[in-house]
Design an enzyme around this catalytic site. Structure first.
Site, short mmCIF file in Angstrom:
data_model
loop_
_atom_site.label_atom_id
_atom_site.label_comp_id
_atom_site.label_asym_id
_atom_site.label_seq_id
_atom_site.Cartn_x
_atom_site.Cartn_y
_atom_site.Cartn_z
NE ARG A 108 50.35 -116.97 -66.01
CZ ARG A 108 50.53 -115.73 -65.58
NH1 ARG A 108 49.84 -114.74 -66.08
NH2 ARG A 108 51.40 -115.47 -64.63
CG HIS A 135 51.76 -117.16 -59.32
ND1 HIS A 135 52.61 -117.61 -60.31
CD2 HIS A 135 51.50 -115.85 -59.64
CE1 HIS A 135 52.86 -116.65 -61.16
NE2 HIS A 135 52.20 -115.58 -60.78
CD GLN A 138 54.69 -112.86 -58.23
OE1 GLN A 138 54.35 -112.78 -59.40
NE2 GLN A 138 55.45 -111.94 -57.65
CG ASP A 231 47.04 -110.49 -56.71
OD1 ASP A 231 47.19 -109.73 -57.68
OD2 ASP A 231 47.03 -111.74 -56.82
CB CYS A 272 52.18 -110.80 -57.77
SG CYS A 272 50.39 -110.77 -57.61
NE ARG A 317 57.34 -114.27 -61.15
CZ ARG A 317 56.25 -114.47 -61.92
NH1 ARG A 317 55.43 -113.46 -62.15
NH2 ARG A 317 55.96 -115.65 -62.43
N1 CP Z 1 52.68 -111.60 -61.53
C1 CP Z 1 52.41 -112.23 -62.68
O1 CP Z 1 52.24 -113.47 -62.74
O2 CP Z 1 52.45 -111.41 -63.77
P1 CP Z 1 51.94 -111.81 -65.22
O3 CP Z 1 50.48 -112.15 -65.12
O4 CP Z 1 52.21 -110.59 -66.08
O5 CP Z 1 52.74 -113.00 -65.69
#
Ligand code: CP
Length: 329
Positions: A108, A135, A138, A231, A272, A317
């Site tokens: 990430r 992403h 997600q 979002d 998300c 997730r």
């Molecule tokens: N939706 C998402 O990626 O959550 P986090 O940032 O908590 O991993």
């Protein structure tokens, strides 16, 4: 016959329609087993995976960790302070070091080019846990959640409201196109996705019969949508001084009861997460004091309503990330 062994997952368009459905079916099977208490720890015993987080996370990190443990694996977490990627060690060198110790690597961070380079130099699968542009894990959770609720994906219409320039909207357009869903991006002109992502989604949509629509009208966007998705207005890694402009530009795109009513009584709400829907966070309280807003991209009324599937989506997730690791290792 789908075989994803050894494959990376860097962006949604890495997957074919058949591969997406394979992963969703596998995730559903793994979720069912988890609910029934059936162990899958014999599937990857003794394997090790590295989790590189150059940005913070709750859902993605916990999903990878829990899913890995459930599959019999061990994890090593490199936090934003502990990672030396691109700072004291090149991406190419990091990839080759980690690939010698781990069976899979999650990343990430920032630019998509970083995760692409990591994958290029790594001989083990690399999974994108979020970049500025993409992403994909997600998306799989979102599609599983939608399919669980409606019993199908084909022909449904998802409307994304708000800042559509980042990873979530880019990826949603492609995800919808792959599974024959329509995607309506509803955002002010300067917050719309770049042409390259729109074109990619439209190219896929041509083959699956879905429609990708871009509009700046909240009414046109919400009307008849099956799923309303939003979002946060300021993404991970952006500076605080963008809030004034975002609040001014994006308040008309807040998901409230009016938007949900335009979509219709059977529409669901997705996000998300994390979300600024109340004053339950330090950041939310700071914004409230400065701008007089108690809720931002979604009202608390919608977030807490029966139409909101955000916590099922968050749980999914883990099940979908488990499927990705199980399929690719
Ligand atoms: N939706 C998402 O990626 O959550 P986090 O940032 O908590 O991993």
């Amino acid at each position: 016959m789908v075989n994803l062994k050894g494959r990376d997952l860097l962006k949604m368009s890495d997957l074919t329609t058949e591969e997406v459905f394979y992963l969703l079916d596998l995730a559903a099977e793994l979720k069912d087993k988890k609910k029934k208490g059936i162990s899958v720890a014999d599937r990857h015993p003794g394997k090790n995976i590295a989790l590189i987080f150059e940005k913070t996370s709750t859902r993605t990190r916990c999903s990878f960790e829990v899913a890995a443990h459930d599959l019999g694996m061990h994890v090593t977490y490199l936090d934003p302070a502990g990672s030396q990627i691109g700072w004291k060690e090149s991406i190419a060198d990091t990839a080759r070091v980690l690939a010698g110790m781990f069976e899979g690597i999650e990343y990430r961070g920032f630019e998509q080019t970083i995760v692409e380079e990591l994958a290029y130099y790594s001989k083990v699968p690399v999974w994108n846990g979020l970049t500025n542009e993409s992403h994909p894990t997600q998306m799989l959770a979102d599609l599983l959640t939608i399919r669980e609720h409606f019993g199908r994906l084909e022909g449904l219409t998802l409307c994304y409201m708000g800042d559509a320039r980042m990873n979530t909207a880019n990826s949603l357009m492609v995800a919808c196109a792959l599974v024959s869903m329509n995607c309506v991006i509803c955002a002010p002109e300067k917050y719309q996705p770049s042409e390259v992502y729109i074109e990619k989604a439209k190219e896929i949509a041509k083959g699956t019969g879905s429609e990708i629509i871009i509009t700046d009208s909240p009414q046109a966007g919400a009307m008849g949508a099956d799923i309303i998705y939003t979002d946060v207005w300021v993404s991970l890694g952006e500076p605080d001084d963008v809030w004034t402009e975002r609040i001014r530009d994006l308040t008309p795109y807040r998901v409230d009861k009016n938007v949900m009513d335009m979509a219709g009584c059977d529409a669901i709400f997705m996000h998300c997460l994390p979300s600024f829907h109340d004053l339950g966070t330090k950041k939310g309280r700071e914004i409230s004091e400065k701008f007089g807003l108690n809720e931002m991209e979604v009202t608390d009324e919608v977030f807490e309503s029966p139409a909101s599937l955000v916590f099922v989506e968050a749980e999914n997730r883990m099940h979908t990330i488990k499927a990705v690791m199980d399929a690719t290792l």
